[in-house]
Design a protein around this motif. Structure first.
Motif, PDB file in Angstrom:
ATOM      1  N   TRP A  60       0.818  -1.213   0.000  1.00 53.55           N
ATOM      2  CA  TRP A  60       0.000   0.000   0.000  1.00 53.55           C
ATOM      3  C   TRP A  60       0.855   1.267   0.000  1.00 53.55           C
ATOM      4  CZ3 TRP A  60      -5.048   0.671  -0.766  1.00 53.55           C
ATOM      5  CH2 TRP A  60      -5.598   1.920  -0.463  1.00 53.55           C
ATOM      6  N   ASN A  61       1.886   1.325   0.822  1.00 55.76           N
ATOM      7  CA  ASN A  61       2.722   2.529   0.891  1.00 55.76           C
ATOM      8  C   ASN A  61       3.505   2.777  -0.394  1.00 55.76           C
ATOM      9  OD1 ASN A  61       1.984   3.393   3.468  1.00 55.76           O
ATOM     10  ND2 ASN A  61       3.409   1.980   4.430  1.00 55.76           N
ATOM     11  N   THR A  64      -0.032   3.651  -3.254  1.00 57.67           N
ATOM     12  CA  THR A  64      -1.103   4.596  -2.940  1.00 57.67           C
ATOM     13  C   THR A  64      -0.766   6.013  -3.399  1.00 57.67           C
ATOM     14  OG1 THR A  64      -2.688   5.297  -1.280  1.00 57.67           O
ATOM     15  CG2 THR A  64      -0.421   5.130  -0.557  1.00 57.67           C
ATOM     16  N   TYR A  65       0.450   6.439  -3.193  1.00 58.06           N
ATOM     17  CA  TYR A  65       0.821   7.784  -3.632  1.00 58.06           C
ATOM     18  C   TYR A  65       1.436   7.772  -5.025  1.00 58.06           C
ATOM     19  CZ  TYR A  65      -0.272   8.901   1.122  1.00 58.06           C
ATOM     20  OH  TYR A  65      -0.938   9.054   2.296  1.00 58.06           O
ATOM     21  N   ARG A  66       2.244   6.804  -5.302  1.00 59.21           N
ATOM     22  CA  ARG A  66       2.923   6.751  -6.605  1.00 59.21           C
ATOM     23  C   ARG A  66       1.921   6.586  -7.757  1.00 59.21           C
ATOM     24  NH1 ARG A  66       8.501   3.998  -7.836  1.00 59.21           N
ATOM     25  NH2 ARG A  66       8.539   4.310 -10.061  1.00 59.21           N
ATOM     26  N   HIS A  67       0.855   5.787  -7.517  1.00 55.92           N
ATOM     27  CA  HIS A  67      -0.105   5.518  -8.587  1.00 55.92           C
ATOM     28  C   HIS A  67      -1.516   6.009  -8.265  1.00 55.92           C
ATOM     29  CE1 HIS A  67       3.031   3.337 -10.578  1.00 55.92           C
ATOM     30  NE2 HIS A  67       3.167   2.504  -9.558  1.00 55.92           N
ATOM     31  N   ASN A  68      -1.670   6.767  -7.186  1.00 55.48           N
ATOM     32  CA  ASN A  68      -2.923   7.412  -6.802  1.00 55.48           C
ATOM     33  C   ASN A  68      -4.077   6.424  -6.588  1.00 55.48           C
ATOM     34  OD1 ASN A  68      -4.418   9.706  -6.072  1.00 55.48           O
ATOM     35  ND2 ASN A  68      -5.272   9.875  -8.129  1.00 55.48           N
ATOM     36  N   ARG A  70      -6.130   5.036  -3.631  1.00 55.11           N
ATOM     37  CA  ARG A  70      -6.314   5.388  -2.225  1.00 55.11           C
ATOM     38  C   ARG A  70      -7.484   4.683  -1.557  1.00 55.11           C
ATOM     39  NH1 ARG A  70      -3.010  10.003  -1.384  1.00 55.11           N
ATOM     40  NH2 ARG A  70      -2.292  10.823  -3.355  1.00 55.11           N
ATOM     41  N   LYS A 147      -0.509   6.730 -13.256  1.00 62.37           N
ATOM     42  CA  LYS A 147      -1.272   7.293 -12.142  1.00 62.37           C
ATOM     43  C   LYS A 147      -2.754   7.232 -12.449  1.00 62.37           C
ATOM     44  CE  LYS A 147       1.137  10.667  -9.536  1.00 62.37           C
ATOM     45  NZ  LYS A 147       1.225  10.811  -8.275  1.00 62.37           N
ATOM     46  N   ASN A 153     -11.099   7.095  -6.913  1.00 69.46           N
ATOM     47  CA  ASN A 153     -11.032   6.957  -5.451  1.00 69.46           C
ATOM     48  C   ASN A 153     -12.305   7.405  -4.743  1.00 69.46           C
ATOM     49  OD1 ASN A 153      -8.282   5.989  -5.194  1.00 69.46           O
ATOM     50  ND2 ASN A 153      -7.683   7.981  -5.985  1.00 69.46           N
TER      51      ASN A 153
END
Length: 154
Positions: A60-61, A64-68, A70, A147, A153
């Motif tokens: 998840w870490n 979640t941010y690298r590929h959006n 969430r 992304k 989301n």
């Protein structure tokens, strides 16, 4: 005799300290990652797939941010479908499609990659006895930088 005993004790203590230092360095060989489960899903073949919090390299870490991505429902949507690629060595790939209707309709293809084995192929990560690594990555295929769009989301 006392000198021999003193020298032997000193040598033994030194050897113990040195071997303890070497042993400690070997125990810390693997990278740190959070094995706690964030999401769960079951595929049509009955595999229980988890998504662990992980670290910046998997889980998840990582995505979640690298590929959006969430929300867990994106992963669950793909995992509830059939396995699209199985290398028969623990790596499973699930493809999914998200569709935005209405004005500005959009179709996004995404992929969820699972390591359904105790360890990763490179043996760096170990989920523990009786556990599987789970989702290692997820991303959108036909998007810039892989992304996913924010509407997925919601």
């Amino acid at each position: 005799m006392r000198k021999v005993t003193a020298i032997a004790t000193t040598a033994l203590t030194t050897a113990s300290l040195l071997s303890g230092t070497v042993h400690t360095a070997q125990a810390a060989a693997g990278p740190t990652w959070n094995k706690n489960v964030h999401c769960k899903a079951t595929d049509p073949e009955g595999r229980h797939i988890v998504t662990r919090w992980g670290n910046p390299h998997l889980g998840w870490n990582h995505f979640t941010y690298r590929h959006n991505i969430r929300v867990c429902k994106i992963l669950t949507a793909a995992i509830h479908g059939k396995v699209d690629h199985n290398d028969h060595q623990g790596r499973l790939e699930y493809d999914g499609v998200a569709v935005k209707t209405g004005p500005g309709a959009q179709e996004v293809h995404f992929k969820v990659i699972v390591q359904y084995a105790r360890k990763t192929k490179d043996k760096k990560y170990d989920a523990g006895k009786g556990q599987t690594i789970g989702v290692v990555n997820a991303f959108c295929r036909n998007q810039a930088d892989n992304k996913c769009p924010a509407w997925m989301n919601k």
